[in-house]
Design a protein around this motif. Sequence first.
Motif, PDB file in Angstrom:
ATOM      1  N   THR A  60       0.843  -1.196   0.000  1.00 17.98           N
ATOM      2  CA  THR A  60       0.000   0.000   0.000  1.00 17.98           C
ATOM      3  C   THR A  60       0.877   1.245   0.000  1.00 17.98           C
ATOM      4  OG1 THR A  60      -1.991   0.948   1.035  1.00 17.98           O
ATOM      5  CG2 THR A  60      -0.201   0.283   2.506  1.00 17.98           C
ATOM      6  N   GLU A  61       0.300   2.384  -0.380  1.00 20.14           N
ATOM      7  CA  GLU A  61       1.073   3.626  -0.444  1.00 20.14           C
ATOM      8  C   GLU A  61       1.312   4.252   0.935  1.00 20.14           C
ATOM      9  OE1 GLU A  61       0.507   6.495  -4.092  1.00 20.14           O
ATOM     10  OE2 GLU A  61      -1.414   5.555  -3.625  1.00 20.14           O
ATOM     11  N   GLY A  62       0.231   4.415   1.692  1.00 20.27           N
ATOM     12  CA  GLY A  62       0.351   5.107   2.971  1.00 20.27           C
ATOM     13  C   GLY A  62       0.336   6.618   2.821  1.00 20.27           C
ATOM     14  N   THR A  63       0.037   7.106   1.594  1.00 19.73           N
ATOM     15  CA  THR A  63       0.020   8.551   1.344  1.00 19.73           C
ATOM     16  C   THR A  63      -1.251   8.988   0.617  1.00 19.73           C
ATOM     17  OG1 THR A  63       1.203   8.259  -0.761  1.00 19.73           O
ATOM     18  CG2 THR A  63       2.542   8.691   1.205  1.00 19.73           C
ATOM     19  N   TYR A  64      -2.261   8.128   0.597  1.00 17.65           N
ATOM     20  CA  TYR A  64      -3.444   8.355  -0.226  1.00 17.65           C
ATOM     21  C   TYR A  64      -4.696   8.385   0.648  1.00 17.65           C
ATOM     22  CZ  TYR A  64      -6.516   7.715  -4.334  1.00 17.65           C
ATOM     23  OH  TYR A  64      -7.473   7.862  -5.315  1.00 17.65           O
ATOM     24  N   ALA A  65      -4.892   9.501   1.329  1.00 11.53           N
ATOM     25  CA  ALA A  65      -6.071   9.654   2.191  1.00 11.53           C
ATOM     26  C   ALA A  65      -7.326   9.774   1.327  1.00 11.53           C
ATOM     27  CB  ALA A  65      -5.908  10.898   3.059  1.00 11.53           C
ATOM     28  N   PRO A  66      -8.457   9.229   1.764  1.00 11.47           N
ATOM     29  CA  PRO A  66      -8.706   8.560   3.046  1.00 11.47           C
ATOM     30  C   PRO A  66      -8.556   7.040   2.975  1.00 11.47           C
ATOM     31  CG  PRO A  66     -10.786   8.899   1.952  1.00 11.47           C
ATOM     32  CD  PRO A  66      -9.724   9.412   1.011  1.00 11.47           C
ATOM     33  N   PHE A  67      -7.888   6.576   1.949  1.00 10.05           N
ATOM     34  CA  PHE A  67      -7.810   5.132   1.736  1.00 10.05           C
ATOM     35  C   PHE A  67      -6.645   4.474   2.476  1.00 10.05           C
ATOM     36  CE2 PHE A  67      -9.593   7.137  -2.109  1.00 10.05           C
ATOM     37  CZ  PHE A  67     -10.893   6.637  -2.019  1.00 10.05           C
ATOM     38  N   ARG A 113       7.172  -9.339  -2.816  1.00 10.21           N
ATOM     39  CA  ARG A 113       7.395  -8.616  -1.566  1.00 10.21           C
ATOM     40  C   ARG A 113       6.124  -8.578  -0.744  1.00 10.21           C
ATOM     41  NH1 ARG A 113       8.660  -3.017  -2.132  1.00 10.21           N
ATOM     42  NH2 ARG A 113       8.827  -3.135   0.137  1.00 10.21           N
ATOM     43  N   PHE A 114       4.981  -8.708  -1.404  1.00  9.11           N
ATOM     44  CA  PHE A 114       3.711  -8.824  -0.697  1.00  9.11           C
ATOM     45  C   PHE A 114       2.783  -9.753  -1.450  1.00  9.11           C
ATOM     46  CE2 PHE A 114       3.319  -5.158  -3.456  1.00  9.11           C
ATOM     47  CZ  PHE A 114       4.298  -4.260  -3.034  1.00  9.11           C
ATOM     48  N   ASP A 115       1.720 -10.161  -0.758  1.00  8.85           N
ATOM     49  CA  ASP A 115       0.780 -11.140  -1.305  1.00  8.85           C
ATOM     50  C   ASP A 115      -0.361 -10.489  -2.071  1.00  8.85           C
ATOM     51  OD1 ASP A 115       2.170 -13.300   0.082  1.00  8.85           O
ATOM     52  OD2 ASP A 115       1.219 -12.534   1.907  1.00  8.85           O
ATOM     53  N   MET A 116      -0.695  -9.255  -1.693  1.00  3.23           N
ATOM     54  CA  MET A 116      -1.755  -8.537  -2.398  1.00  3.23           C
ATOM     55  C   MET A 116      -1.550  -7.034  -2.225  1.00  3.23           C
ATOM     56  SD  MET A 116      -5.238  -8.830  -0.070  1.00  3.23           S
ATOM     57  CE  MET A 116      -5.496  -7.680   1.292  1.00  3.23           C
ATOM     58  N   ILE A 117      -2.221  -6.272  -3.074  1.00  4.88           N
ATOM     59  CA  ILE A 117      -2.169  -4.813  -3.000  1.00  4.88           C
ATOM     60  C   ILE A 117      -3.539  -4.307  -2.578  1.00  4.88           C
ATOM     61  CG2 ILE A 117      -1.944  -2.668  -4.320  1.00  4.88           C
ATOM     62  CD1 ILE A 117       0.070  -4.086  -6.106  1.00  4.88           C
ATOM     63  N   ALA A 118      -3.559  -3.410  -1.593  1.00  3.99           N
ATOM     64  CA  ALA A 118      -4.792  -2.750  -1.157  1.00  3.99           C
ATOM     65  C   ALA A 118      -4.559  -1.247  -1.292  1.00  3.99           C
ATOM     66  CB  ALA A 118      -5.122  -3.120   0.287  1.00  3.99           C
ATOM     67  N   ASN A 119      -4.933  -0.686  -2.441  1.00  5.44           N
ATOM     68  CA  ASN A 119      -4.600   0.714  -2.695  1.00  5.44           C
ATOM     69  C   ASN A 119      -5.484   1.313  -3.788  1.00  5.44           C
ATOM     70  OD1 ASN A 119      -1.960   2.407  -1.745  1.00  5.44           O
ATOM     71  ND2 ASN A 119      -2.746   3.179  -3.684  1.00  5.44           N
ATOM     72  N   GLN A 120      -6.792   0.994  -3.745  1.00  9.91           N
ATOM     73  CA  GLN A 120      -7.709   1.552  -4.737  1.00  9.91           C
ATOM     74  C   GLN A 120      -7.247   1.275  -6.163  1.00  9.91           C
ATOM     75  OE1 GLN A 120     -10.883   3.361  -4.271  1.00  9.91           O
ATOM     76  NE2 GLN A 120     -10.483   1.987  -2.555  1.00  9.91           N
ATOM     77  N   VAL A 121      -6.835   0.054  -6.423  1.00  5.26           N
ATOM     78  CA  VAL A 121      -6.383  -0.296  -7.773  1.00  5.26           C
ATOM     79  C   VAL A 121      -7.601  -0.545  -8.654  1.00  5.26           C
ATOM     80  CG1 VAL A 121      -4.976  -1.826  -9.183  1.00  5.26           C
ATOM     81  CG2 VAL A 121      -4.311  -1.349  -6.813  1.00  5.26           C
ATOM     82  N   GLY A 122      -7.733   0.248  -9.699  1.00  9.98           N
ATOM     83  CA  GLY A 122      -8.866   0.106 -10.598  1.00  9.98           C
ATOM     84  C   GLY A 122      -8.820  -1.204 -11.364  1.00  9.98           C
ATOM     85  N   ILE A 123      -9.958  -1.869 -11.469  1.00 11.83           N
ATOM     86  CA  ILE A 123     -10.050  -3.123 -12.221  1.00 11.83           C
ATOM     87  C   ILE A 123     -10.267  -2.775 -13.690  1.00 11.83           C
ATOM     88  CG2 ILE A 123     -11.308  -5.285 -12.505  1.00 11.83           C
ATOM     89  CD1 ILE A 123     -12.233  -4.990  -9.585  1.00 11.83           C
ATOM     90  N   ARG A 124      -9.294  -3.089 -14.522  1.00 12.13           N
ATOM     91  CA  ARG A 124      -9.409  -2.789 -15.943  1.00 12.13           C
ATOM     92  C   ARG A 124      -8.749  -3.905 -16.756  1.00 12.13           C
ATOM     93  NH1 ARG A 124      -5.215   2.407 -15.975  1.00 12.13           N
ATOM     94  NH2 ARG A 124      -3.368   1.216 -16.624  1.00 12.13           N
ATOM     95  N   PRO A 125      -9.146  -4.074 -18.020  1.00 11.80           N
ATOM     96  CA  PRO A 125      -8.719  -5.221 -18.830  1.00 11.80           C
ATOM     97  C   PRO A 125      -7.206  -5.421 -18.934  1.00 11.80           C
ATOM     98  CG  PRO A 125     -10.540  -4.114 -19.899  1.00 11.80           C
ATOM     99  CD  PRO A 125     -10.146  -3.250 -18.730  1.00 11.80           C
ATOM    100  N   ASP A 126      -6.443  -4.352 -19.140  1.00 13.96           N
ATOM    101  CA  ASP A 126      -4.999  -4.530 -19.303  1.00 13.96           C
ATOM    102  C   ASP A 126      -4.349  -5.070 -18.037  1.00 13.96           C
ATOM    103  OD1 ASP A 126      -5.577  -2.019 -18.108  1.00 13.96           O
ATOM    104  OD2 ASP A 126      -3.555  -1.303 -18.554  1.00 13.96           O
ATOM    105  N   ARG A 127      -4.858  -4.696 -16.877  1.00 15.63           N
ATOM    106  CA  ARG A 127      -4.323  -5.219 -15.621  1.00 15.63           C
ATOM    107  C   ARG A 127      -4.790  -6.656 -15.390  1.00 15.63           C
ATOM    108  NH1 ARG A 127      -5.502   0.304 -12.189  1.00 15.63           N
ATOM    109  NH2 ARG A 127      -3.666   1.455 -12.899  1.00 15.63           N
ATOM    110  N   GLN A 128      -6.004  -6.953 -15.801  1.00 11.68           N
ATOM    111  CA  GLN A 128      -6.530  -8.303 -15.606  1.00 11.68           C
ATOM    112  C   GLN A 128      -5.788  -9.333 -16.445  1.00 11.68           C
ATOM    113  OE1 GLN A 128     -10.681  -7.075 -16.358  1.00 11.68           O
ATOM    114  NE2 GLN A 128     -11.219  -8.012 -14.406  1.00 11.68           N
ATOM    115  N   GLU A 129      -5.121  -8.886 -17.500  1.00  6.28           N
ATOM    116  CA  GLU A 129      -4.319  -9.801 -18.312  1.00  6.28           C
ATOM    117  C   GLU A 129      -3.124 -10.330 -17.527  1.00  6.28           C
ATOM    118  OE1 GLU A 129      -3.152  -7.913 -21.907  1.00  6.28           O
ATOM    119  OE2 GLU A 129      -5.190  -7.755 -22.705  1.00  6.28           O
ATOM    120  N   LYS A 130      -2.605  -9.518 -16.613  1.00  2.20           N
ATOM    121  CA  LYS A 130      -1.396  -9.898 -15.874  1.00  2.20           C
ATOM    122  C   LYS A 130      -1.658 -10.242 -14.417  1.00  2.20           C
ATOM    123  CE  LYS A 130       3.351  -8.443 -14.953  1.00  2.20           C
ATOM    124  NZ  LYS A 130       4.387  -7.398 -15.122  1.00  2.20           N
TER     125      LYS A 130
END
Length: 277
Positions: A60-67, A113-130
């Motif tokens: 996570t970023e830790g710099t993206y309020a309020p998330f 380095r981590f098992d998952m990302i929790a940082n408001q990652v938008g679900i979109r086709p190009d990311r879903q490919e990888k």
Amino acid sequence: MKKLMFVFALLLSILIVLSACGKDEKAKEDKKEDNKTTEKADDQDLLAKVKDDGKLLIGTEGTYAPFTFHDESGNLTGFDVEISTEVAKRLGVEPEFKETQWDALFAGLDAKRFDMIANQVGIRPDRQEKYDFSDPYITSAAVLIAHKDNNEVKAFEDIKGLNAAQSLTSNYGDMAKKFGASLVSVEGFTQAVELLASKRVDVTINDRISYLDYTKQRPDAPIKVVDTSEEASASGLMFRKKSDTLVEAVNKALTEMIDDGTYKKISEKWFGEDVLK
């Protein structure tokens, strides 16, 4: 006789060398198979590994309020932090957050380095490919934000040729480029607003919820929303491909949180409404 013995010794030496080479090749092949087996086990049974370790590593970023941000006491907090903490709790493990800049999050996930990302990652086709995603856990529309003194920018189409403060690999950065803006790299929403307030950039495109939270905390901020996207985007927790067992368990935890009211409680704490709808 000496010549015959020499030939025999030479043949014996060749046989020994060939035998040794064969053993080396077999050892190399065995090692490759072992590595493949280990990699396959890691990919297919990540949930078991997480449970064995007793912790879920979360990027996570830790710099993206309020998330995801640090409060006045320096503690990491935010909507995404609370959601992923509750998910870890329901998996029976402890959450361990690994903070890094947005542009390094994906590389960190790739490097395990981590098992998952929790940082408001938008679900979109190009990311879903990888990558794999959880079920959506928040939806929101993009807004175009300008300085209060700016009366020229009234719509997304007006930002062509202007400077937009954006995280370079975010959905909103892509959106700004699509409308012809020049991107000024920032680490998060707060930095974007600071540049905007001081008129060092012209606009920023970001999440409506982030804007509402920021202006709630800083009602005197000299910024305003001048346009809102008609399409809402969905965000999900992101994983490496083949993390099937972990993704399934996380989705189960999210469903339980929604059904028993835990999700709504967290959502209303941060936004005053249910942000899943």
